[in-house]
Design a protein around this motif. Structure first.
Motif, PDB file in Angstrom:
ATOM      1  N   THR A  23      77.220  81.559  69.343  1.00  0.00           N
ATOM      2  CA  THR A  23      76.323  82.775  68.396  1.00  0.00           C
ATOM      3  C   THR A  23      74.940  83.099  69.612  1.00  0.00           C
ATOM      4  OG1 THR A  23      76.619  82.662  66.890  1.00  0.00           O
ATOM      5  CG2 THR A  23      75.033  84.558  67.291  1.00  0.00           C
ATOM      6  N   THR A  24      74.909  84.288  70.302  1.00  0.00           N
ATOM      7  CA  THR A  24      74.229  84.627  71.661  1.00  0.00           C
ATOM      8  C   THR A  24      72.918  85.356  70.399  1.00  0.00           C
ATOM      9  OG1 THR A  24      75.081  87.214  72.298  1.00  0.00           O
ATOM     10  CG2 THR A  24      75.669  85.292  73.193  1.00  0.00           C
ATOM     11  N   MET A  25      71.929  85.640  71.538  1.00  0.00           N
ATOM     12  CA  MET A  25      70.537  86.112  71.120  1.00  0.00           C
ATOM     13  C   MET A  25      70.336  87.397  71.519  1.00  0.00           C
ATOM     14  SD  MET A  25      68.888  82.944  68.836  1.00  0.00           S
ATOM     15  CE  MET A  25      67.923  82.278  70.177  1.00  0.00           C
ATOM     16  N   GLU A  26      69.946  88.006  70.386  1.00  0.00           N
ATOM     17  CA  GLU A  26      69.217  89.168  71.180  1.00  0.00           C
ATOM     18  C   GLU A  26      67.373  89.233  71.626  1.00  0.00           C
ATOM     19  OE1 GLU A  26      67.494  93.558  70.894  1.00  0.00           O
ATOM     20  OE2 GLU A  26      68.098  93.479  69.096  1.00  0.00           O
ATOM     21  N   GLU A  27      66.915  88.746  73.344  1.00  0.00           N
ATOM     22  CA  GLU A  27      65.920  88.913  74.040  1.00  0.00           C
ATOM     23  C   GLU A  27      65.113  89.974  73.509  1.00  0.00           C
ATOM     24  OE1 GLU A  27      64.759  87.059  78.202  1.00  0.00           O
ATOM     25  OE2 GLU A  27      65.253  89.368  78.649  1.00  0.00           O
ATOM     26  N   ALA A  32      80.167  83.999  64.863  1.00  0.00           N
ATOM     27  CA  ALA A  32      81.234  83.669  65.922  1.00  0.00           C
ATOM     28  C   ALA A  32      82.266  82.474  65.608  1.00  0.00           C
ATOM     29  CB  ALA A  32      79.728  82.173  66.744  1.00  0.00           C
ATOM     30  N   ALA A  33      82.438  82.032  64.319  1.00  0.00           N
ATOM     31  CA  ALA A  33      83.284  81.453  63.400  1.00  0.00           C
ATOM     32  C   ALA A  33      84.465  82.710  63.773  1.00  0.00           C
ATOM     33  CB  ALA A  33      82.904  81.071  62.198  1.00  0.00           C
ATOM     34  N   LEU A  34      84.682  84.019  63.394  1.00  0.00           N
ATOM     35  CA  LEU A  34      84.985  85.020  63.441  1.00  0.00           C
ATOM     36  C   LEU A  34      86.053  85.174  64.726  1.00  0.00           C
ATOM     37  CD1 LEU A  34      83.738  87.702  61.054  1.00  0.00           C
ATOM     38  CD2 LEU A  34      85.394  86.055  60.205  1.00  0.00           C
ATOM     39  N   LYS A  35      85.719  85.114  65.557  1.00  0.00           N
ATOM     40  CA  LYS A  35      86.214  84.483  67.141  1.00  0.00           C
ATOM     41  C   LYS A  35      85.926  84.160  67.077  1.00  0.00           C
ATOM     42  CE  LYS A  35      81.727  86.728  67.906  1.00  0.00           C
ATOM     43  NZ  LYS A  35      80.684  87.526  69.249  1.00  0.00           N
TER      44      LYS A  35
END
Length: 107
Positions: free
Chosen positions: A98-102, A90-93
């Motif tokens: 940060t989203t996670m995969e369900e 997330a920091a890079l963007k």
């Protein structure tokens, strides 16, 4: 979603959310977010926040842009962002969460 939180800022983060600003709540609801929860957990000496919400709208990206454009929400994020420690992805963007995969869902 997941983000880190600075250990010495957990108390302040909880206090802010104990009295969340009505305008922030209103905008979250206006952007079709329901059943929104944030959980805090220590893992291996690091502290994390995990959030969960249900999106009931039709255009998530547009609703998130509407939320980001809201002046009250922007002020709220200025209060909460310094308390958090974004994961490297997330920091890079220049993002916080940060989203996670369900991998499983039971209705």
């Amino acid at each position: 979603m997941v983000t880190g939180i600075k250990a010495d800022k957990i108390g302040k983060y909880k206090v802010l959310h104990d009295s969340i600003w009505p305008g922030v709540v209103s905008k979250i609801q206006d952007c079709n977010i329901r059943n929104y929860s944030i959980y805090q957990k220590e893992i291996g000496g690091q502290y994390y926040l995990f959030s969960y919400f249900e999106y009931t709208g039709k255009d998530f990206k547009a609703d998130m842009m509407k939320m980001a454009a809201d002046s009250t929400t922007q002020l709220w994020w200025k209060e909460t962002a310094p308390l958090q420690q974004p994961l490297p992805e997330a920091a890079l963007k220049n993002e916080t969460w940060t989203t996670m995969e369900e991998v499983f869902y039971l209705k």
